[in-house]
Scaffold this active site. Structure first.
Site, PDB file in Angstrom:
ATOM      1  N   CYS A 139     -60.128   8.272  -8.838  1.00  0.00           N
ATOM      2  CA  CYS A 139     -61.423   7.892  -8.270  1.00  0.00           C
ATOM      3  C   CYS A 139     -61.234   7.049  -7.012  1.00  0.00           C
ATOM      4  O   CYS A 139     -60.762   7.555  -6.007  1.00  0.00           O
ATOM      5  CB  CYS A 139     -62.263   7.197  -9.341  1.00  0.00           C
ATOM      6  SG  CYS A 139     -64.016   7.166  -8.931  1.00  0.00           S
ATOM      7  N   HIS A 183     -61.895  10.831 -14.270  1.00  0.00           N
ATOM      8  CA  HIS A 183     -61.227   9.700 -14.924  1.00  0.00           C
ATOM      9  C   HIS A 183     -60.522  10.096 -16.216  1.00  0.00           C
ATOM     10  O   HIS A 183     -61.146  10.057 -17.283  1.00  0.00           O
ATOM     11  CB  HIS A 183     -62.270   8.636 -15.287  1.00  0.00           C
ATOM     12  CG  HIS A 183     -62.775   7.861 -14.120  1.00  0.00           C
ATOM     13  ND1 HIS A 183     -62.150   6.733 -13.643  1.00  0.00           N
ATOM     14  CD2 HIS A 183     -63.857   8.052 -13.335  1.00  0.00           C
ATOM     15  CE1 HIS A 183     -62.827   6.260 -12.606  1.00  0.00           C
ATOM     16  NE2 HIS A 183     -63.864   7.044 -12.400  1.00  0.00           N
ATOM     17  N   GLU A 207     -58.360   8.347 -17.807  1.00  0.00           N
ATOM     18  CA  GLU A 207     -58.185   7.155 -18.644  1.00  0.00           C
ATOM     19  C   GLU A 207     -59.455   6.835 -19.444  1.00  0.00           C
ATOM     20  O   GLU A 207     -59.394   6.087 -20.414  1.00  0.00           O
ATOM     21  CB  GLU A 207     -57.756   5.952 -17.773  1.00  0.00           C
ATOM     22  CG  GLU A 207     -58.842   5.230 -17.003  1.00  0.00           C
ATOM     23  CD  GLU A 207     -59.353   5.989 -15.771  1.00  0.00           C
ATOM     24  OE1 GLU A 207     -58.921   7.130 -15.537  1.00  0.00           O
ATOM     25  OE2 GLU A 207     -60.196   5.425 -15.049  1.00  0.00           O
TER      26      GLU A 207
END
Lengths: 221, 76
Positions: free
Chosen positions: A86, A193, A195
C-alpha cells in the site's frame, strides 16, 4: 531469519506487518525513519501501509527521501528483499526501486474492501500460490491507480513482473495491475494488504501464504 | 529570492480530479469546458543567487515525480 519494518510518522500497518513476519518465523525489528542504518544481518525489509507524512506533496514522496530510505535502496541494490504494501508500494515507486507511479483512484473515492486478485509473476512472495490462482485480499487506498507508460507496462508483462492483477479493477490501474516485482524479483510492491488477511481471526487467510514460504525460500537462496 | 514552481500531470496521464472539476462546472451550467487539468503551485523562498540548476534538482528529486508530472520554474 531477520526482518525489519520501517516506521514513518503516519504508518498504520507497521505492527500488522511485523506480526505477519513474526508468524512466518522472522525475528522482527521496527526501524524508525530517522535511523541512518538498518540492523545487521537483515534478510527482509518491510515498508508498511499507512499515510506516511500525511500523504503531503504526493503519497510516499517525503518518506522516499527519509534517511532510512537511502539504506533501504542500498539494501535492495545489494540484492536484498523488500516488501512494500500500500503506502509502502507508493514509497518504493517514489524511490525508483519499482517503475511507475500510483495515481488517485479513477473513481476519486477512497476504497476499503476485499478484492479479487490473480496471482502471476514468479517470486518468493508468490511461491505459496499456484500460478493463476485467484485469491482475495483487502485494499484500503485513495491512490492505488497504477500508472506507467506503455513501454514499461509491456516490459513488466513481458518479463513476468506483474505479481498480482485485479480480477475486477477497483481503481483504474493500468492493465489491472495490483502488484509488481523488481527486475531481480526481490522487491515487491502491492496495493492489497496480505498482512490484513493472515490469520483466522481476520476472516481471510489468503495473505498468510505470501509470508509463509519466505523464510524457507530465503534459506535456500 | 522567490520562485514559483508549477507542477502538472503530463499529457496523457489521466487526471480524475480535473475530470471531476470539469463535470462540476458542467453541472453549474458552464458550457464548452472540454478539459480541466489540475496541478500544484509551490512557492519557495530561497537564498539569493540559488541557481536554476539547484532549483531544477529540487524539482527532479522531490517537488515533482517526473514519471507522471512535468514542472515549470517561474522567478518572481
Amino acid at each position: 531469519m531477520k526482518a525489519a519494518v520501517i516506521v514513518f510518522p503516519g504508518s498504520n500497518c507497521d505492527r500488522d506487518m511485523a506480526v505477519a513476519f513474526e508468524q512466518a518465523g522472522f525475528e522482527t525489528q521496527m526501524v524508525w525513519h530517522k535511523d541512518t542504518q538498518l540492523p545487521e544481518g537483515l534478510d527482509m525489509v518491510g515498508i508498511p501501509g499507512g499515510f506516511s507524512f500525511g500523504d503531503y506533496l504526493r503519497c510516499g514522496a517525503i518518506a522516499a527521501n527519509a534517511p532510512i530510505c537511502q539504506e533501504v535502496k542500498a539494501f535492495a541494490d545489494k540484492g536484498g528483499h523488500v516488501l512494500g504494501v500500500c503506502n509502502g508500494f507508493q514509497v518504493l515507486a517514489e524511490t525508483g526501486l519499482l517503475p511507475g507511479a500510483l495515481l488517485r483512484n479513477a473513481g476519486l473515492k477512497y476504497i476499503c474492501r476485499t478484492v479479487g486478485l490473480k496471482v502471476e509473476g514468479e517470486s518468493i512472495y508468490t511461491k505459496g500460490y499456484e500460478t493463476g490462482a485467484e485469491i482475495a485480499l483487502p485494499i484500503a487506498h485513495h491512490d492505488g491507480n497504477y500508472h506507467a507508460d506503455d513501454a514499461t507496462l509491456d516490459m513488466l508483462e513481458g518479463d513476468g513482473r506483474v505479481a498480482f492483477r485485479y480480477t475486477d479493477n477497483p481503481n483504474g490501474a493500468s492493465r489491472d495491475i495490483a502488484g509488481i516485482l523488481s527486475e531481480n524479483r526481490r522487491v515487491l510492491g502491492m496495493m492489497p494488504h496480505p498482512e490484513r488477511a493472515s490469520e483466522a481471526a481476520h476472516g481471510n487467510e489468503d495473505g498468510a501464504r505470501l509470508f509463509a514460504h519466505l523464510t524457507e525460500m530465503l534459506a535456500e537462496a | 529570492m522567490k520562485v514559483r514552481v508549477h507542477v502538472m500531470l503530463k499529457a496523457g496521464v489521466l487526471d480524475p480530479q480535473g475530470e471531476a472539476v470539469r463535470h462540476a462546472l458542467g453541472a453549474l451550467g458552464f458550457e464548452g469546458v472540454s478539459s480541466v487539468r489540475q496541478g500544484k503551485v509551490i512557492e519557495l523562498e530561497l537564498a539569493d543567487g540559488t541557481s536554476d540548476e539547484t532549483i531544477g534538482d529540487m524539482c527532479e528529486r522531490l517537488l515533482a515525480n517526473t514519471v507522471i508530472e512535468s514542472y515549470r520554474i517561474e522567478h518572481l
